[in-house]
Design a protein around this motif. Structure first.
Motif, mmCIF file in Angstrom:
data_model
loop_
_atom_site.group_PDB
_atom_site.id
_atom_site.type_symbol
_atom_site.label_atom_id
_atom_site.label_comp_id
_atom_site.label_asym_id
_atom_site.label_seq_id
_atom_site.Cartn_x
_atom_site.Cartn_y
_atom_site.Cartn_z
ATOM 1 N N ARG A 217 -19.807 52.786 -14.636
ATOM 2 C CA ARG A 217 -18.306 52.792 -14.747
ATOM 3 C C ARG A 217 -18.024 53.991 -15.814
ATOM 4 O O ARG A 217 -18.594 54.701 -16.012
ATOM 5 C CB ARG A 217 -18.708 51.431 -16.543
ATOM 6 C CG ARG A 217 -18.787 50.266 -16.135
ATOM 7 C CD ARG A 217 -19.369 49.122 -17.289
ATOM 8 N NE ARG A 217 -17.737 49.390 -17.986
ATOM 9 C CZ ARG A 217 -17.492 48.789 -18.591
ATOM 10 N NH1 ARG A 217 -18.338 47.634 -19.490
ATOM 11 N NH2 ARG A 217 -16.169 48.377 -19.738
ATOM 12 N N THR A 218 -17.017 54.214 -14.998
ATOM 13 C CA THR A 218 -16.072 55.251 -15.280
ATOM 14 C C THR A 218 -15.791 55.770 -17.603
ATOM 15 O O THR A 218 -15.951 56.381 -17.560
ATOM 16 C CB THR A 218 -14.504 55.471 -14.791
ATOM 17 O OG1 THR A 218 -14.579 55.400 -13.131
ATOM 18 C CG2 THR A 218 -13.879 56.602 -14.954
ATOM 19 N N SER A 219 -15.546 54.560 -17.684
ATOM 20 C CA SER A 219 -15.601 54.748 -18.892
ATOM 21 C C SER A 219 -16.933 54.744 -19.894
ATOM 22 O O SER A 219 -15.840 55.611 -20.851
ATOM 23 C CB SER A 219 -14.572 52.987 -19.551
ATOM 24 O OG SER A 219 -15.776 52.138 -19.403
ATOM 25 N N THR A 220 -17.605 54.148 -19.779
ATOM 26 C CA THR A 220 -19.090 54.800 -20.156
ATOM 27 C C THR A 220 -18.852 56.093 -19.810
ATOM 28 O O THR A 220 -19.635 57.462 -20.424
ATOM 29 C CB THR A 220 -19.735 54.067 -19.736
ATOM 30 O OG1 THR A 220 -20.619 53.930 -18.827
ATOM 31 C CG2 THR A 220 -20.103 52.915 -20.679
ATOM 32 N N PHE A 221 -19.311 56.493 -18.723
ATOM 33 C CA PHE A 221 -19.506 57.604 -18.325
ATOM 34 C C PHE A 221 -18.830 59.010 -19.466
ATOM 35 O O PHE A 221 -18.762 60.086 -19.175
ATOM 36 C CB PHE A 221 -18.946 58.223 -16.525
ATOM 37 C CG PHE A 221 -19.580 59.503 -15.909
ATOM 38 C CD1 PHE A 221 -20.492 59.982 -16.512
ATOM 39 C CD2 PHE A 221 -18.529 60.578 -15.702
ATOM 40 C CE1 PHE A 221 -21.182 60.974 -15.472
ATOM 41 C CE2 PHE A 221 -18.532 61.436 -14.719
ATOM 42 C CZ PHE A 221 -20.049 62.175 -14.496
ATOM 43 N N PHE A 222 -17.074 58.500 -19.208
ATOM 44 C CA PHE A 222 -16.431 59.818 -19.648
ATOM 45 C C PHE A 222 -16.753 60.002 -21.656
ATOM 46 O O PHE A 222 -16.670 60.661 -22.002
ATOM 47 C CB PHE A 222 -14.659 58.719 -20.437
ATOM 48 C CG PHE A 222 -14.094 59.746 -20.700
ATOM 49 C CD1 PHE A 222 -13.045 61.035 -20.120
ATOM 50 C CD2 PHE A 222 -13.215 59.303 -21.795
ATOM 51 C CE1 PHE A 222 -12.658 61.804 -21.118
ATOM 52 C CE2 PHE A 222 -12.860 60.241 -22.595
ATOM 53 C CZ PHE A 222 -12.079 61.249 -21.804
ATOM 54 N N LEU A 223 -17.216 58.671 -21.815
ATOM 55 C CA LEU A 223 -17.562 58.409 -23.122
ATOM 56 C C LEU A 223 -18.711 59.597 -23.658
ATOM 57 O O LEU A 223 -18.531 59.947 -24.418
ATOM 58 C CB LEU A 223 -17.707 57.229 -23.604
ATOM 59 C CG LEU A 223 -18.150 57.183 -24.883
ATOM 60 C CD1 LEU A 223 -17.120 57.562 -26.534
ATOM 61 C CD2 LEU A 223 -18.492 55.259 -25.339
#
Length: 59
Positions: free
Chosen positions: A14-20
């Motif tokens: 997921r992009t959100s967890t990758f960014f986090l």
């Protein structure tokens, strides 16, 4: 299950967890680098810094 498969499933999917994960890694890397750099600077300049000589100039 290999480490790469677990990491891929939990972080990179997921992009959100990758960014986090990237933001958290950047924060911890910056803090660690800052603390290490500061300690190296203070050890090289021991006796020359204001905190080391201020007792000579304050009344």
């Amino acid at each position: 299950m290999s480490l790469w498969a677990t990491l891929n499933r939990t972080v990179f999917k997921r992009t959100s967890t990758f960014f986090l994960a990237g933001a958290a890694g950047t924060f911890f890397f910056e803090r660690t680098f800052d603390v290490i750099s500061e300690s190296i600077f203070e050890s090289i300049n021991k006796g020359k810094l204001w905190k080391d000589i201020k007792h000579k100039y304050e009344q």
